[in-house]
Design a protein around this motif. Structure first.
Motif, short mmCIF file in Angstrom:
data_model
loop_
_atom_site.label_atom_id
_atom_site.label_comp_id
_atom_site.label_asym_id
_atom_site.label_seq_id
_atom_site.Cartn_x
_atom_site.Cartn_y
_atom_site.Cartn_z
N MET A 1 0.84 -1.20 0.00
CA MET A 1 0.00 0.00 0.00
C MET A 1 0.88 1.25 0.00
N ASN A 2 0.39 2.28 -0.67
CA ASN A 2 1.13 3.54 -0.65
C ASN A 2 0.74 4.33 0.60
N SER A 3 1.37 5.47 0.80
CA SER A 3 1.18 6.21 2.05
C SER A 3 -0.26 6.71 2.21
N CYS A 4 -0.92 7.07 1.14
CA CYS A 4 -2.31 7.54 1.24
C CYS A 4 -3.23 6.38 1.60
N GLU A 5 -3.01 5.23 1.00
CA GLU A 5 -3.80 4.04 1.33
C GLU A 5 -3.63 3.66 2.79
N VAL A 6 -2.40 3.69 3.26
CA VAL A 6 -2.13 3.36 4.67
C VAL A 6 -2.84 4.36 5.57
N TRP A 7 -2.71 5.64 5.26
CA TRP A 7 -3.36 6.66 6.08
C TRP A 7 -4.87 6.46 6.11
N LEU A 8 -5.49 6.25 4.95
CA LEU A 8 -6.93 6.10 4.88
C LEU A 8 -7.39 4.86 5.63
N TYR A 9 -6.67 3.78 5.47
CA TYR A 9 -7.00 2.55 6.19
C TYR A 9 -6.95 2.78 7.70
N GLU A 10 -5.88 3.39 8.17
CA GLU A 10 -5.73 3.65 9.61
C GLU A 10 -6.80 4.62 10.12
N PHE A 11 -7.16 5.60 9.31
CA PHE A 11 -8.16 6.58 9.71
C PHE A 11 -9.53 5.92 9.87
N LEU A 12 -9.87 4.99 8.99
CA LEU A 12 -11.18 4.35 9.02
C LEU A 12 -11.25 3.11 9.92
N LYS A 13 -10.10 2.54 10.23
CA LYS A 13 -10.05 1.30 11.00
C LYS A 13 -10.75 1.45 12.34
N GLY A 14 -11.61 0.48 12.64
CA GLY A 14 -12.28 0.46 13.94
C GLY A 14 -13.49 1.37 14.05
N LYS A 15 -13.84 2.05 12.97
CA LYS A 15 -15.00 2.95 12.99
C LYS A 15 -16.11 2.34 12.14
N ASP A 16 -17.35 2.52 12.57
CA ASP A 16 -18.47 2.01 11.79
C ASP A 16 -18.63 2.80 10.50
N PHE A 17 -18.98 4.06 10.62
CA PHE A 17 -19.17 4.94 9.47
C PHE A 17 -18.54 6.28 9.79
N VAL A 18 -17.89 6.87 8.79
CA VAL A 18 -17.29 8.18 8.96
C VAL A 18 -17.83 9.09 7.86
N LYS A 38 -8.66 9.60 -4.11
CA LYS A 38 -9.67 8.82 -4.83
C LYS A 38 -9.13 7.43 -5.18
N ALA A 39 -7.88 7.37 -5.60
CA ALA A 39 -7.27 6.08 -5.94
C ALA A 39 -7.14 5.20 -4.70
N ALA A 40 -6.75 5.79 -3.59
CA ALA A 40 -6.61 5.04 -2.35
C ALA A 40 -7.95 4.45 -1.92
N ARG A 41 -8.98 5.24 -2.00
CA ARG A 41 -10.32 4.78 -1.63
C ARG A 41 -10.71 3.56 -2.45
N LYS A 42 -10.47 3.64 -3.74
CA LYS A 42 -10.79 2.53 -4.64
C LYS A 42 -9.92 1.30 -4.34
N ASN A 43 -8.63 1.53 -4.17
CA ASN A 43 -7.69 0.43 -4.00
C ASN A 43 -7.90 -0.37 -2.72
N ILE A 44 -8.34 0.28 -1.66
CA ILE A 44 -8.55 -0.48 -0.41
C ILE A 44 -10.01 -0.89 -0.24
N GLY A 45 -10.85 -0.57 -1.22
CA GLY A 45 -12.22 -1.06 -1.23
C GLY A 45 -13.17 -0.38 -0.26
#
Length: 68
Positions: A1-18, A38-45
């Protein structure tokens, strides 16, 4: 994963809806470009859901979450 994907994953992890606007604002503060984000959102589903069916005030808001 690239840095944006990692950041987005960590930001959303453990939360129901943001709220989508909150995520975008934080991504901007972190210095990510819209195209990266936008690419990170798509890539991590990231799943997107709206409150259109259960909004009491008629305003549609969008929420993001990680897939289950």
């Amino acid at each position: 994963m690239n840095s944006c994907e990692v950041w987005l994953y960590e930001f959303l992890k453990g939360k129901d809806f943001v709220l989508c606007d909150v995520v975008r604002e934080e991504a901007k503060k972190q210095g990510f470009k819209k195209s990266e984000f936008k690419a990170a959102r798509k890539n991590i589903g990231v799943e997107t859901i709206s409150n259109a069916n259960w909004s009491e005030n008629g305003t549609t808001e969008w929420f993001w979450r990680l897939p289950e």
